[in-house]
Design an enzyme around this catalytic site. Structure first.
Site, PDB file in Angstrom:
ATOM      1  N   TYR A   1      -9.781   7.703  19.425  1.00  0.00           N
ATOM      2  CA  TYR A   1     -11.103   7.324  18.753  1.00  0.00           C
ATOM      3  C   TYR A   1     -11.110   5.671  18.888  1.00  0.00           C
ATOM      4  O   TYR A   1     -11.770   5.076  18.121  1.00  0.00           O
ATOM      5  CB  TYR A   1     -10.916   7.700  17.150  1.00  0.00           C
ATOM      6  CG  TYR A   1     -11.342   9.141  17.186  1.00  0.00           C
ATOM      7  CD1 TYR A   1     -12.695   9.504  16.738  1.00  0.00           C
ATOM      8  CD2 TYR A   1     -10.578  10.345  17.725  1.00  0.00           C
ATOM      9  CE1 TYR A   1     -13.234  10.778  17.077  1.00  0.00           C
ATOM     10  CE2 TYR A   1     -11.033  11.630  17.604  1.00  0.00           C
ATOM     11  CZ  TYR A   1     -12.189  11.717  17.330  1.00  0.00           C
ATOM     12  OH  TYR A   1     -12.639  13.293  17.408  1.00  0.00           O
TER      13      TYR A   1
ATOM     14  N   TYR B   1      -9.954 -10.644  11.211  1.00  0.00           N
ATOM     15  CA  TYR B   1      -9.651 -11.343   9.893  1.00  0.00           C
ATOM     16  C   TYR B   1      -9.498 -12.876   9.910  1.00  0.00           C
ATOM     17  O   TYR B   1      -9.896 -13.925   9.176  1.00  0.00           O
ATOM     18  CB  TYR B   1      -8.433 -10.724   9.172  1.00  0.00           C
ATOM     19  CG  TYR B   1      -8.693  -9.673   8.594  1.00  0.00           C
ATOM     20  CD1 TYR B   1      -9.687  -9.311   7.369  1.00  0.00           C
ATOM     21  CD2 TYR B   1      -8.239  -8.284   8.960  1.00  0.00           C
ATOM     22  CE1 TYR B   1      -9.925  -7.990   6.867  1.00  0.00           C
ATOM     23  CE2 TYR B   1      -8.547  -6.961   8.376  1.00  0.00           C
ATOM     24  CZ  TYR B   1      -9.414  -7.014   7.549  1.00  0.00           C
ATOM     25  OH  TYR B   1      -9.544  -5.717   6.579  1.00  0.00           O
TER      26      TYR B   1
ATOM     27  N   GLU C   1     -15.245   3.674   9.533  1.00  0.00           N
ATOM     28  CA  GLU C   1     -16.124   4.597  10.511  1.00  0.00           C
ATOM     29  C   GLU C   1     -15.780   6.011   9.735  1.00  0.00           C
ATOM     30  O   GLU C   1     -15.150   6.504   8.862  1.00  0.00           O
ATOM     31  CB  GLU C   1     -15.339   4.794  11.736  1.00  0.00           C
ATOM     32  CG  GLU C   1     -15.439   3.694  12.559  1.00  0.00           C
ATOM     33  CD  GLU C   1     -14.506   3.808  13.946  1.00  0.00           C
ATOM     34  OE1 GLU C   1     -14.541   3.024  14.924  1.00  0.00           O
ATOM     35  OE2 GLU C   1     -13.843   4.782  13.952  1.00  0.00           O
TER      36      GLU C   1
ATOM     37  N   HIS D   1      -1.033   0.139   5.713  1.00  0.00           N
ATOM     38  CA  HIS D   1      -1.743   1.010   6.547  1.00  0.00           C
ATOM     39  C   HIS D   1      -0.764   2.092   6.774  1.00  0.00           C
ATOM     40  O   HIS D   1      -0.394   2.640   7.949  1.00  0.00           O
ATOM     41  CB  HIS D   1      -2.242   0.409   7.968  1.00  0.00           C
ATOM     42  CG  HIS D   1      -3.064  -0.500   7.727  1.00  0.00           C
ATOM     43  ND1 HIS D   1      -3.705  -1.164   8.847  1.00  0.00           N
ATOM     44  CD2 HIS D   1      -3.611  -1.293   6.572  1.00  0.00           C
ATOM     45  CE1 HIS D   1      -4.607  -2.155   8.607  1.00  0.00           C
ATOM     46  NE2 HIS D   1      -4.546  -2.248   7.081  1.00  0.00           N
TER      47      HIS D   1
ATOM     48  N   GLN E   1       0.783  -1.337  -0.064  1.00  0.00           N
ATOM     49  CA  GLN E   1      -0.088  -0.056   0.050  1.00  0.00           C
ATOM     50  C   GLN E   1       0.918   1.152   0.007  1.00  0.00           C
ATOM     51  O   GLN E   1       0.306   2.448   0.009  1.00  0.00           O
ATOM     52  CB  GLN E   1      -0.797   0.001   1.152  1.00  0.00           C
ATOM     53  CG  GLN E   1      -1.995  -1.029   1.177  1.00  0.00           C
ATOM     54  CD  GLN E   1      -2.750  -1.432   2.465  1.00  0.00           C
ATOM     55  OE1 GLN E   1      -2.740  -0.226   3.305  1.00  0.00           O
ATOM     56  NE2 GLN E   1      -3.637  -2.233   2.763  1.00  0.00           N
TER      57      GLN E   1
END
Length: 381
Positions: A262, A273, A252, A159, A97
């Protein structure tokens, strides 16, 4: 960084000249006309194709676009859809990513010429989310410098987070993902899994919520996040809206507060997973901030825009959240911090949606995350 006015004048002269030559017209390939929604009708136009996993788009003064490609190249696209590669881009760790990620122009770009980029830095063995800036002139980023790098990287390639948004006071918001490490998102001594607030030079503002704590990173504005790839600031009141990837489920929409926790990974509405068991210790915690909305089914949110344009009059004030796995945009109506209505847009029409933006001309723009990705324009009828 030395800002050279002569270079900037040259850039803006070239941009303005190209705009005049197009006589105000915007080229593009009609994909579908008169797409009907609950309140608006629009044409879907392809501005440019042949983009390799594009990640973000920024709008040049007077016309044209900058588009990042995750593999490490920055494209400058003119109003006719012609693209050329911008030189002077930093080396990136283009794996998984990671790669070249967000792009944003300084609010005073016309005066200072700064282009900001986020990207994965370091090496294959240990990579970091970084922020840098350069002066753009004649298809090149000059004097590019790294101005921020997260304190703790990771050996995996997931991420990174990496969305940018400017606040009215001239500070810059930047998301940092949890790098699939989870627990550091609750550790204020690490940038991992947080929303940062930076000066234009990449430093920590003195009025950040944890700036006076020895046990915290002073750049952190809020924390307890997993992998936030949607970020927008309401120009009316500086409210910060953010979308965060959950695990299996648990995506979210959050209204961000200074110093807010949060919850990730202690609180989650997703599932593991591997085991399919509920993730985290609880779905709520009195000391942690609940999301405004949980996306069900999974959206895999990336890209977030707020509609302010008169072109889409009945959508004004709505959020547009892009979805990768869901291959759609969700139009979100919020009243008193509560989601009261939603509508699906472009479901399955263009593929995985990576970025959603409102352009300075009032049209809406979409980037698709494909090996042959495209930049699309939604034109209200």
């Amino acid at each position: 960084m030395a800002i050279q006015r002569r270079k900037l004048d040259s850039l803006l002269t070239g941009v303005c000249a190209s705009v005049l030559l197009t006589a105000g017209a915007q080229a593009g390939e009609m994909v579908e006309s008169a797409i009907s929604t609950e309140y608006e009708s629009f044409d879907l136009v392809k501005v440019a194709g042949g983009l390799e996993h594009p990640w973000s788009v920024a709008f040049l003064p007077g016309g044209g676009y900058l588009v990042t490609q995750r593999g490490g190249t920055l494209k400058q696209i003119d109003r006719s859809g012609n693209a050329r590669e911008v030189e002077g881009v930093p080396d990136v760790v283009a794996s998984g990513q990671g790669g070249l990620l967000d792009v944003a122009l300084h609010p005073d770009f016309r005066d200072n010429g700064w282009v900001y980029l986020t990207y994965s830095s370091g090496s294959e063995d240990q990579s970091y989310t970084a922020l840098g800036r350069g002066l753009m002139e004649d298809g090149t980023l000059h004097e590019f410098e790294k101005i921020f790098e997260q304190d703790r990287g990771g050996s995996n390639h997931g991420h990174f987070g990496s969305r940018l948004a400017w606040l009215a006071d001239g500070t810059l918001l930047m998301t940092i993902g949890d790098r699939r490490q989870e627990e550091p998102s609750q550790d204020l001594s690490s940038h991992t899994g947080s929303l940062l607030r930076l000066t234009e030079d990449g430093a920590a503002p003195a009025d950040n919520p944890f700036a006076d704590r020895d046990d915290a990173q002073p750049h952190i504005y809020a924390y307890g996040l997993r992998n936030s790839q949607g970020l927008v600031v309401d120009p009316a009141d500086d409210t910060i809206w953010l979308t965060d990837h959950g695990p299996r489920g648990g995506d979210e929409l959050n209204r961000m507060e200074a110093g807010g926790n949060y919850g990730w990974p202690v609180v989650s509405r997703g599932r593991d997973y591997r085991s399919e068991e509920p993730f985290g210790e609880a779905r709520q915690d009195a000391d942690m901030i609940d999301p405004v909305y949980e996306f069900l089914p999974t959206l895999a949110p990336s890209g977030l825009a707020m509609v302010t344009s008169d072109r889409f009059e009945t959508w004004q004030g709505n959020l547009l959240a892009g979805g990768l796995r869901a291959e759609r945009i969700l139009r979100i109506v919020i009243e008193d911090d509560e989601v009261v209505h939603m509508e699906e847009l472009l479901h399955g029409k263009v593929g995985r949606i990576r970025d959603v933006r409102e352009g300075p001309n009032g049209h809406l723009y979409v980037l698709t995350d494909e090996s042959d990705g495209g930049l699309y324009r939604m034109e209200a009828r």
